[in-house]
Design a protein around this motif. Sequence first.
Motif, PDB file in Angstrom:
ATOM      1  N   ILE A  55      -3.255   8.585   3.028  1.00  0.00           N
ATOM      2  CA  ILE A  55      -1.812   8.326   3.025  1.00  0.00           C
ATOM      3  C   ILE A  55      -1.401   7.491   1.825  1.00  0.00           C
ATOM      4  CG2 ILE A  55      -1.986   6.222   4.418  1.00  0.00           C
ATOM      5  CD1 ILE A  55       0.771   8.906   4.602  1.00  0.00           C
ATOM      6  N   ILE A  56      -2.333   6.678   1.276  1.00  0.00           N
ATOM      7  CA  ILE A  56      -1.950   5.834   0.143  1.00  0.00           C
ATOM      8  C   ILE A  56      -1.787   6.648  -1.135  1.00  0.00           C
ATOM      9  CG2 ILE A  56      -3.072   3.816   1.149  1.00  0.00           C
ATOM     10  CD1 ILE A  56      -5.282   4.118  -0.922  1.00  0.00           C
ATOM     11  N   ALA A  57      -2.119   7.943  -1.086  1.00  0.00           N
ATOM     12  CA  ALA A  57      -1.812   8.808  -2.228  1.00  0.00           C
ATOM     13  C   ALA A  57      -0.313   9.019  -2.351  1.00  0.00           C
ATOM     14  CB  ALA A  57      -2.527  10.149  -2.089  1.00  0.00           C
ATOM     15  N   PHE A  58       0.408   8.786  -1.248  1.00  0.00           N
ATOM     16  CA  PHE A  58       1.857   8.956  -1.224  1.00  0.00           C
ATOM     17  C   PHE A  58       2.592   7.623  -1.074  1.00  0.00           C
ATOM     18  CE2 PHE A  58      -0.299  12.581   0.658  1.00  0.00           C
ATOM     19  CZ  PHE A  58       0.182  13.631  -0.099  1.00  0.00           C
ATOM     20  N   ARG A  59       1.819   6.534  -1.013  1.00  0.00           N
ATOM     21  CA  ARG A  59       2.409   5.203  -0.873  1.00  0.00           C
ATOM     22  C   ARG A  59       1.768   4.260  -1.892  1.00  0.00           C
ATOM     23  NH1 ARG A  59       5.115   4.286   3.897  1.00  0.00           N
ATOM     24  NH2 ARG A  59       4.698   2.052   3.739  1.00  0.00           N
ATOM     25  N   ARG A  60       2.510   3.261  -2.316  1.00  0.00           N
ATOM     26  CA  ARG A  60       1.996   2.300  -3.286  1.00  0.00           C
ATOM     27  C   ARG A  60       1.136   1.264  -2.571  1.00  0.00           C
ATOM     28  NH1 ARG A  60       5.447  -1.548  -7.491  1.00  0.00           N
ATOM     29  NH2 ARG A  60       3.618  -2.398  -8.598  1.00  0.00           N
ATOM     30  N   TYR A  61      -0.122   1.189  -2.981  1.00  0.00           N
ATOM     31  CA  TYR A  61      -1.045   0.255  -2.342  1.00  0.00           C
ATOM     32  C   TYR A  61      -1.292  -0.940  -3.253  1.00  0.00           C
ATOM     33  CZ  TYR A  61      -5.398  -1.717  -0.580  1.00  0.00           C
ATOM     34  OH  TYR A  61      -6.367  -2.579  -0.123  1.00  0.00           O
ATOM     35  N   ARG A  62      -1.237  -2.118  -2.671  1.00  0.00           N
ATOM     36  CA  ARG A  62      -1.574  -3.352  -3.384  1.00  0.00           C
ATOM     37  C   ARG A  62      -2.724  -4.025  -2.653  1.00  0.00           C
ATOM     38  NH1 ARG A  62       4.060  -3.359  -3.129  1.00  0.00           N
ATOM     39  NH2 ARG A  62       5.151  -3.288  -5.145  1.00  0.00           N
ATOM     40  N   ALA A  63      -3.693  -4.519  -3.423  1.00  0.00           N
ATOM     41  CA  ALA A  63      -4.845  -5.184  -2.819  1.00  0.00           C
ATOM     42  C   ALA A  63      -4.401  -6.363  -1.970  1.00  0.00           C
ATOM     43  CB  ALA A  63      -5.809  -5.653  -3.910  1.00  0.00           C
ATOM     44  N   GLY A  64      -4.920  -6.444  -0.756  1.00  0.00           N
ATOM     45  CA  GLY A  64      -4.593  -7.532   0.148  1.00  0.00           C
ATOM     46  C   GLY A  64      -3.440  -7.241   1.069  1.00  0.00           C
ATOM     47  N   SER A  65      -2.738  -6.129   0.857  1.00  0.00           N
ATOM     48  CA  SER A  65      -1.607  -5.787   1.715  1.00  0.00           C
ATOM     49  C   SER A  65      -2.062  -4.787   2.776  1.00  0.00           C
ATOM     50  CB  SER A  65      -0.468  -5.209   0.876  1.00  0.00           C
ATOM     51  OG  SER A  65      -0.892  -4.017   0.224  1.00  0.00           O
ATOM     52  N   SER A  66      -1.142  -4.060   3.370  1.00  0.00           N
ATOM     53  CA  SER A  66      -1.470  -3.087   4.397  1.00  0.00           C
ATOM     54  C   SER A  66      -2.368  -1.986   3.840  1.00  0.00           C
ATOM     55  CB  SER A  66      -0.181  -2.461   4.946  1.00  0.00           C
ATOM     56  OG  SER A  66      -0.484  -1.375   5.807  1.00  0.00           O
ATOM     57  N   ILE A  67      -3.327  -1.562   4.660  1.00  0.00           N
ATOM     58  CA  ILE A  67      -4.245  -0.514   4.206  1.00  0.00           C
ATOM     59  C   ILE A  67      -3.540   0.825   4.062  1.00  0.00           C
ATOM     60  CG2 ILE A  67      -6.272  -1.640   5.204  1.00  0.00           C
ATOM     61  CD1 ILE A  67      -6.073   0.332   7.536  1.00  0.00           C
ATOM     62  N   PHE A  68      -2.342   0.955   4.601  1.00  0.00           N
ATOM     63  CA  PHE A  68      -1.582   2.192   4.470  1.00  0.00           C
ATOM     64  C   PHE A  68      -0.486   2.089   3.413  1.00  0.00           C
ATOM     65  CE2 PHE A  68      -3.083   2.300   8.932  1.00  0.00           C
ATOM     66  CZ  PHE A  68      -3.896   3.413   8.822  1.00  0.00           C
ATOM     67  N   GLY A  69      -0.554   1.074   2.565  1.00  0.00           N
ATOM     68  CA  GLY A  69       0.410   0.940   1.493  1.00  0.00           C
ATOM     69  C   GLY A  69       1.663   0.195   1.898  1.00  0.00           C
ATOM     70  N   ASP A  70       2.452  -0.208   0.884  1.00  0.00           N
ATOM     71  CA  ASP A  70       3.647  -1.013   1.127  1.00  0.00           C
ATOM     72  C   ASP A  70       4.935  -0.206   1.111  1.00  0.00           C
ATOM     73  OD1 ASP A  70       2.102  -3.345   1.291  1.00  0.00           O
ATOM     74  OD2 ASP A  70       2.094  -3.551  -0.879  1.00  0.00           O
ATOM     75  N   GLU A  71       5.003   0.752   0.209  1.00  0.00           N
ATOM     76  CA  GLU A  71       6.259   1.496   0.064  1.00  0.00           C
ATOM     77  C   GLU A  71       5.969   2.944  -0.284  1.00  0.00           C
ATOM     78  OE1 GLU A  71       7.206   0.323  -4.563  1.00  0.00           O
ATOM     79  OE2 GLU A  71       7.651  -1.146  -2.981  1.00  0.00           O
ATOM     80  N   TRP A  72       6.873   3.816   0.121  1.00  0.00           N
ATOM     81  CA  TRP A  72       6.704   5.245  -0.094  1.00  0.00           C
ATOM     82  C   TRP A  72       6.943   5.585  -1.565  1.00  0.00           C
ATOM     83  CZ3 TRP A  72       4.607   8.902   2.799  1.00  0.00           C
ATOM     84  CH2 TRP A  72       4.803  10.244   2.430  1.00  0.00           C
TER      85      TRP A  72
END
Length: 319
Positions: A55-72
Amino acid sequence: MVAKAQKAPKNALAAPGSKESWGRHFHKYWQLYLMMLVPIIYYIIFRYIPMFGNIIAFRRYRAGSSIFGDEWSGLKYFQQFLNDSNFWRAFKNTLLLNFEYLLISFPITIIFALLLNEVKNVIWKKVVQTISYLPHFISMVIVAGMIRELLSTSGPINGLIESLGGSAITFISEPEWFPVIFVVSGVWQGLGWGTILYLAAMTGINTELYEAAALDGANKFQQCLHVTLPAIRPTISTLLVLNIGQLCGSGAFEKVFLLYSPTNYDTSDIIATYVYRMGLGSGNFSYATAVGLFQGLINLVLLTAANEVSKRLTGSSLY
């Protein structure tokens, strides 16, 4: 008076597919079902659950945040790598290296299995099998170290070249030599192990077919061509489909990662190493996940197409 039909005893076997039949079957073979739990749990934990991370291929992931990314982010990362020339270089190298390896190793493995099947001396056959199987069990780190030592400027191969009047060649650093190193080392390491399924299929061939062919005047080569090969054709088709499905795979990551360098990126950099650099190297996990997801889709397309072609041409397929 017509005799009444005798009632079936209560302990009679239930009809196939009924609850009683399934319960009895499970009670009889519960040990086997218990053994099945190990691979099932493995695939659930290490194969299926990690799929949710795509799912993080479609969401912006930042280290230390949610494993499913922060924003679409939509298809942003897909557009980025499709416009990246380095990705297309890695994509081309992945297909070329795997295709060259398949083109050379696949027929060689079949030929080696046919020759090994003709060895009648049991002791000699086991010795050859053991020697040919051993490279498969050598750690890839050791294999890469052996390759580097053999091909170094002060190694035995360059020593032979210099003794013949030539000049030393930096095999590892020169891009044009990497495909040769990749294919030759792969054939050496996987040749013996790849014959196991073919030899197992050959043991199931009816010996009367060979006797009939010999009575018709067929020599050993003709027997292999008209008896052995047609008999193992389903095995050949299945393995070929599986290999084609891995043309864009990452199975060669370890060897490439241990042998490649910036000097030979033009021919050695593959999708798996590109994903490694973008993800763990640069910390761009969403981008790397998008590339990996695209790679998986390409493998799925190749596998499905190869399976359909095999089904139409040979009548055998994976599904």
